[in-house]
Design an enzyme around this catalytic site. Structure first.
Site, PDB file in Angstrom:
ATOM      1  N   LYS C  12       0.859  -1.185   0.000  1.00 10.31           N
ATOM      2  CA  LYS C  12       0.000   0.000   0.000  1.00 10.31           C
ATOM      3  C   LYS C  12       0.894   1.233   0.000  1.00 10.31           C
ATOM      4  CE  LYS C  12      -4.320   0.206   0.729  1.00 10.31           C
ATOM      5  NZ  LYS C  12      -5.241  -0.363  -0.266  1.00 10.31           N
ATOM      6  N   THR C  57      -3.116  -5.262   0.980  1.00 11.41           N
ATOM      7  CA  THR C  57      -2.648  -3.880   1.154  1.00 11.41           C
ATOM      8  C   THR C  57      -3.602  -3.123   2.074  1.00 11.41           C
ATOM      9  OG1 THR C  57      -3.784  -2.976  -0.796  1.00 11.41           O
ATOM     10  CG2 THR C  57      -1.611  -3.955  -1.142  1.00 11.41           C
ATOM     11  N   ARG C 172      28.500  32.442 -11.688  1.00 16.56           N
ATOM     12  CA  ARG C 172      27.125  32.102 -12.060  1.00 16.56           C
ATOM     13  C   ARG C 172      26.307  31.818 -10.815  1.00 16.56           C
ATOM     14  NH1 ARG C 172      26.997  25.737 -14.210  1.00 16.56           N
ATOM     15  NH2 ARG C 172      28.130  24.883 -12.427  1.00 16.56           N
ATOM     16  N   GLN C 215      29.163  18.908  -9.539  1.00 16.73           N
ATOM     17  CA  GLN C 215      29.671  17.627  -9.034  1.00 16.73           C
ATOM     18  C   GLN C 215      30.575  17.836  -7.823  1.00 16.73           C
ATOM     19  OE1 GLN C 215      29.292  18.262 -12.292  1.00 16.73           O
ATOM     20  NE2 GLN C 215      29.161  16.400 -13.531  1.00 16.73           N
ATOM     21  N   HIS C 243      18.856  25.766 -13.752  1.00 19.16           N
ATOM     22  CA  HIS C 243      19.569  26.817 -14.486  1.00 19.16           C
ATOM     23  C   HIS C 243      18.937  28.197 -14.286  1.00 19.16           C
ATOM     24  CE1 HIS C 243      21.719  23.585 -16.333  1.00 19.16           C
ATOM     25  NE2 HIS C 243      20.681  23.145 -17.007  1.00 19.16           N
TER      26      HIS C 243
END
Lengths: 288, 288, 288, 288
Positions: C12, C57, C172, C215, C243
């Site tokens: 469930k 369930t 950035r 990263q 972005h």
């Protein structure tokens, strides 16, 4: 005890490319959502931020658009293979590419260049490649295929414990939204034909099985996809049990002979399973 | 200067009722999402919490299920009228009822009781009633009708100011997701026929108009819905301009002759407008 | 070549339980979304529809509610273990249980029993058990932790090919929505303390890393979660690169010194990776 | 009977602009979703596709970005007024501008330029202008403010009919997600202060009202927003009744003394109402 980098991958997700192809004044359109994921010799970018090994996700996006122009978009499995091989072959640092594509289908309305979005299920493909001379895998599928049987479904004889209150039933609505993936043995096939056969197998398995459990229906659906398609070796399915509860109308002096249901949102059952041939090759571990 | 209660309404929203009807072994299903909204003499519940005037939203829900059993569900406009009149007539404190219905359509697959959800547009109805002998209004409609012309659309000659950078074009993709509402003059009609004619008018207006602006297309779509349906007096439409931007492939040495597009999400244009007959009666002010 | 049943599980999903606890007039609330998934000796239900092995369930759902009453809900890891062990131990056919929990947090407003939903990140736990004397695993985590650095992020020195157009940048915006999972070595810990330390490590890793790539930031975030928490052996993260594109204001006679950005939806970069200790035990294969 | 053009408007929706402002090394960010809608002398674009009267939605988008640079973004009400007036004044064909803004808030984490998205309610503004010397209106608001009282809420004494099954209760959970709009008398105010006072009024009205119905709570919340803010003349609220149903634990031999609840999704009650001062000026009809 040292801290080290484990498995990793990166890429551009959900690139929405639409390709128009012309046959004289008659247009055809292909409408895709492409997600790329690459991995390989990526220690440095994680450990020092040196990006020399990284083919940027922006370049991945550009490549998808450029390939749509250069090669056109035919079957999504072929387009995925083209992209995956390209990415692995283009940089020595990239060892594995994974390309996942969702295809939205459009039907023609009156005239040669007017279309209506078919809002039903979405065709999908998942291609993995270690390069054109390395191991490769093509998985085709669909998602959001919403099905309902208004009878022909029972559920009883289940295990009971102290928390069980569910009444057994010999007639219920069975409804689900199918996500299915079928794995091909090779990387060349009549993808469109195979897709139509697999989809027909899912529909037939759902409609023609007198169901004693959603698991039984799932297994039968998978079996029918494999049956008669020797190019396939495995089907994986994820199927929510979209509960339709019979409304109690007794307080209003009415019976409810499986006529009026409440379609519930949450919680829902979730049934997941795989059906495969006993000679299905394993998927490489780094592909999980 | 005193603080007073202004306009108000209340109700149960999104009642998900599924009705199975049998013709021997052959089943038909109706799958609705019903939202009820009531208003009237509701000062006390706001000012003192006295609920004597309140027909509870739970009762509204029960009524929808009970009526689905008692009367069946035919055309959603009729089911909405039945409910709206009932709510107004059942309590002296309830003066106005608003019932909004969304209908999800299912197609038959093999066998008499198996169905696949048609994932395209959703049929809608909005019914208002001040009781069976008071003013009433029926508005029919659809939403999520996604359309695309791959050519036959221009956009130029627009106003320019210091913040204008858009280049004019004589060939672009025009894509939208139509939400439309059409208002009936009366409360009895061949709802199904009218729906099919209105939908056909929307499609034809979209596909057959050589478009110089999305506004022009919208107007023509509305005009065609009204044209030939004297029972209608107004069409309202809300149509996002789902931008498809031509990808610049020049950096890769390729031209892009309206072949490869990026389907953008946000921002999007949003065009809203009404087309009506010059004798269309006004909607009562308390219904806005 | 025969067709056989492969790996499967059922349960469930999305059981929405809210538990009120009272300390005199002062209330505390726990608000969870619990998903259960069980597997084991389930061949018969798939092959013949015999449900004797199936704990329904619906019973799973009842159990979650009953356990919320019986044991209260403290840390979600403990509640997940309690449930997972119960399910495996209660039926001989159930060999593995997986319980995934999402916890929505609420802050107190004025008064002892009034709360405002904290709409930020969601705390999560994923517990697997083969029974109280079998292998077990507890993974804690969070999702929807949305972070942004408005400077201190560069991106350059990346691989270039014929489809590369991205300009390098030394300043950035770096924005992401973190999903993280950290794996515990054992099944007993100060879950709350560990959660707060892990979350602090993610935030510090994000804010204090001068980033040359997402990263690098991801690795540093993972490293800080493990660092100083010997009870952990692995962190997995999935981080979209949300972005923010610098808007070209030159056509309007303005420069844009990293001041005005367009926050894009799709496509987005997606960076996924694992950071682990070199002595991290493997996860049992049936748990993938 | 002729077919004619009715009310219409057009604009760019959901412009996602992020503005970074620097105070030395310390950054502040403003994160907005701006939707513009214009109307006026737009017959020709609908009837013939002549775009001479149309300030394109692309230009509207550019203007939002350029104004973010030129004027910065302070309070969203001021930014909306600046934009709305500009659009009306810039073209003789544009008579009315509507600017709707959603502001996402971010909290500072460690360091001068790192932020975490505050995932709670969203601050909103809706500005309408017929030009700087025409009628104007500023409405401020918030949405997604999710509140819960775990006691202090009753519901009884309601009207009953043949479809009523709900049991009266003198203790229930009351939960909702508030969307509120408050209308200012003028176009100059201390927007930030007014926002904080209005929000505090909503919270206090919710937490401090012993509730006999959600309508009573809504009215009291609105009253508290107006009270002590003579610059406001109306508050409109839309509040779903997010039902929390007491789970029946009796089958498991347990009572449930308002401890364990199931948080339901659909259907839900929906309570909408306005609280205003008796001297509140009407909104111009073309603004509905």
């Amino acid at each position: 005890m040292a801290i080290v980098l484990g498995p990793n991958r990166y890429g551009k997700a959900e690139i929405r490319v639409v390709r128009v192809e012309r046959d004289g004044v008659v247009h055809r359109i292909k409408d895709l959502n492409v997600s790329v994921s690459l991995s390989g010799a990526m220690d440095e970018v994680h450990l020092t931020g040196d990006n020399a090994a990284v083919l940027t996700t922006d370049t991945q996006k550009n490549t998808v658009f450029a390939f749509a122009k250069k090669y056109g978009i035919g079957e999504i499995e072929d387009f995925g293979l083209l992209l995956a091989r390209h990415f692995v072959d283009s940089q020595p640092t990239i060892h594995h590419a994974r390309v996942e594509i969702r295809e939205y289908t459009w039907d023609r309305i009156s005239g040669p260049h007017s279309f209506i979005r078919d809002g039903g299920e979405i065709r999908t493909a998942l291609v993995r490649s270690d390069g054109s001379d390395g191991p490769e895998s093509v998985v085709s599928g669909l998602t959001d295929l919403v099905l309902l049987n208004s009878t022909g479904s029972e559920f009883h004889g289940f295990a009971e414990d102290e928390y069980t209150t569910l009444a057994p039933t010999d007639d219920r609505i069975l409804a689900t939204a199918v996500t299915a993936w079928w794995r091909h043995r090779g990387t060349a096939a009549s993808w469109g034909e195979s897709y139509r056969a697999a989809r027909a197998g899912l529909l037939a398995g759902f409609a023609e099985t007198h169901s004693l459990s959603l698991q039984q229906t799932l297994y039968e659906m998978g079996r029918r996809v494999l049956d008669g398609q020797p190019g396939l070796c495995e089907v994986r399915m994820s199927m929510p049990n979209k509960h339709h509860f019979l409304v109690d109308l007794e307080p209003f002096g009415m019976d409810n002979d499986n006529e009026v249901y409440f379609a519930a949102d949450r919680p829902y059952g979730l049934i997941e399973g795989s059906v495969l041939t006993d000679d299905a090759p394993p998927v490489p571990p780094h592909w999980h």
